[in-house]
Design an enzyme around this catalytic site. Sequence first.
Site: not given
Ligand code: GDP
Ligand code: IMO
Ligand code: MG
Length: 423
Positions: A13, A16, A40-41, A222
Site C-alpha cells: 500500500d 504503487k 488493492g491498487h 504486495q
Molecule cells: P498500492 O497498493 O501500493 O497501489 O497502494 P494503495 O492504493 O493500497 O494505497 C495507497 C493510497 O494512498 C491510495 O488511497 C492512494 O490514492 C493514496 N495515495 C497515493 N499517493 C499519494 C500521495 O502522494 N499522497 C496522498 N495523500 N495519497 C496518496
Molecule cells: P498491495 O498490492 C498490504 C498482507 C496481509 C497479510 C499478509 C498475507 O495492495 O500492496 P495474504 O492474503 O497475501 O496471504 O496475506 O500479506 N497483504 C497485504 N498488505 N498490501 C497488500 O497488497 C497486501 N497483500 C497481502 O495483510 O499480512
Molecule cells: Mg494496496
Amino acid sequence: MSVTVVVGTQWGDEGKAKVIDLLAASHSIVARYQGGHNAGHTVVIGDQKYALQLTPSGVFYDSVTPVIGNGVVVDLPTLFKEIDSLESRGISTARLKVSSLAHLIFPWHQAIDAALENARGEAKIGTTLKGIGPAYVDKVKRAGIRVGEVLNPAEFEKKVRERAIAARREVSDIGGDTFDVEQVVTDFVAYAKRLAPYVADTVNLLHDARERGENILLEGAQATFLDVDHGTYPFVTSSNPISGGAAVGTGLGPRHIDRVVGIAKAYTTRVGMGPFPSELTNDLGDKLVDIGREFGTVTGRRRRTGWLDTVMLRHAMRVNSLTEIALTKLDVLDTFDEVKVCVAYKINGEVVRNYPDTVERLASVEPVYETLPGWNSSTEGITDFASLPASAQALVAIVERETGIPVSMVGTGPARDAMVVRS
Ligand code: GDP
Ligand code: IMO
Ligand code: MG
C-alpha cells in the site's frame, strides 16, 4: 525500449498503482507478475477513484495492453466483477490478456485459508482470506489448475470436479466451511467459457513487444517485506513481490529489466501481524491513520502506522537492485510538529544498519531516529522539488543518503498529477 519494474519497498500500500498509472502513459504493456486479488491498487483520475485487485493499473490508457502474467493467481469471480465494474464506468478491458500459465484460485483455497488462520489462533498471520497461500501451495505441489486449461472445456470440467471432491475432504478434515461440489463445477464451467477470449501466451507476447522496441512496465503487488523469501516470514504473502519475482512471473529474463522503481511511503504502514520496529501505537499513529486514510482497500482493516524506516529501504534497495525511489504521501506529514526517520537499529546496545534476518531479531531491535522539524505547511499538489519546504527536502535527502540511490518522484496527494517528478 525499456522494461521497468515497480515494486513496494515496505509492507504494501505504498502507492504503487498511482506511480504505475503515471508511468503507464509512456508504456505499451503493463503486466502484473505475482499475487492475486489480495492486492488493492488505487488510481485516482479527476473525481473518479478506482480500486483494482487484479486488473493491471495501466488499464486506463487505450494505448496500453494490460497483462496478467504467469506468476499471478487468478480468482475468476473477482476478475469478472472487476471487468464489469470498469466497463460500466466507461473503461475498456477488451485489450486484457491473461497468461495461459497463471494458476486459478478456487473456493476451496479460500476455505483452507480461513480454516488455517482459525487454527493459528494468537499466531495468525492476518491474511486477506482470499485463498492466495493455498493456491500457491497447489501450484508448487503440482496440483494446480492453470488458465490455459479453460481452452479444453471437457477436460477442465473433469479436473475441477476431481479436485473439488478431494479438496472438500481436505477442508472438512481441517474444520473449514465445506461447499457444494457440483455448484462449484457449474460456476467454473461458465467462468471458463468467459475467460477463453482473454487467454494468451503472454511470455512470447512480452518478448515480441520488447523486441519491437516497446516499453514494458511490470507491476508488483504486495511488497519487499511481504516477500515469502525476503520478508518478515512467516508474516508474509506466498509469492515473490521483489523484482526477481518479475522475471519469474512474466518470463522476461533478469537482464531484460532496465529500471527498478521502489515505492516508499514517507512513513510506514502494515496491515496484518508481525514485528514493526518504527510503529507508533500512540496518538501520532492515529493521526497518520486519519490523515493518510490508512484503511485497507480490500479488507477495510485499519493499517498499523509508524515512522519511515530507511533500514528497510536500504535492504529493499539491495534485494530488488532498485535504481530509484518514489517517495509517496509526503503531504500526509504536513501537520506534524516533528518528523522522525529510523536510520538504524540497536540490537543489544550495538548499532546495526543491516536488516535482521529473522523476525525474532527484528522484534528485539530498538529504532535509532533522526528527527526533523515539522514543516507545518501544505505540500498538497506541489510538482516542483524546489517548492517543497526545506525540512521535507531534508527528509528526501536522508532517504538518498541512506539508500545511495536517487528519489526520482515525490507524491504530494492522491491525484494523478500531484507528484514531483525530478528529471
Ligand atoms: P498500492 O497498493 O501500493 O497501489 O497502494 P494503495 O492504493 O493500497 O494505497 C495507497 C493510497 O494512498 C491510495 O488511497 C492512494 O490514492 C493514496 N495515495 C497515493 N499517493 C499519494 C500521495 O502522494 N499522497 C496522498 N495523500 N495519497 C496518496
Ligand atoms: P498491495 O498490492 C498490504 C498482507 C496481509 C497479510 C499478509 C498475507 O495492495 O500492496 P495474504 O492474503 O497475501 O496471504 O496475506 O500479506 N497483504 C497485504 N498488505 N498490501 C497488500 O497488497 C497486501 N497483500 C497481502 O495483510 O499480512
Ligand atoms: Mg494496496
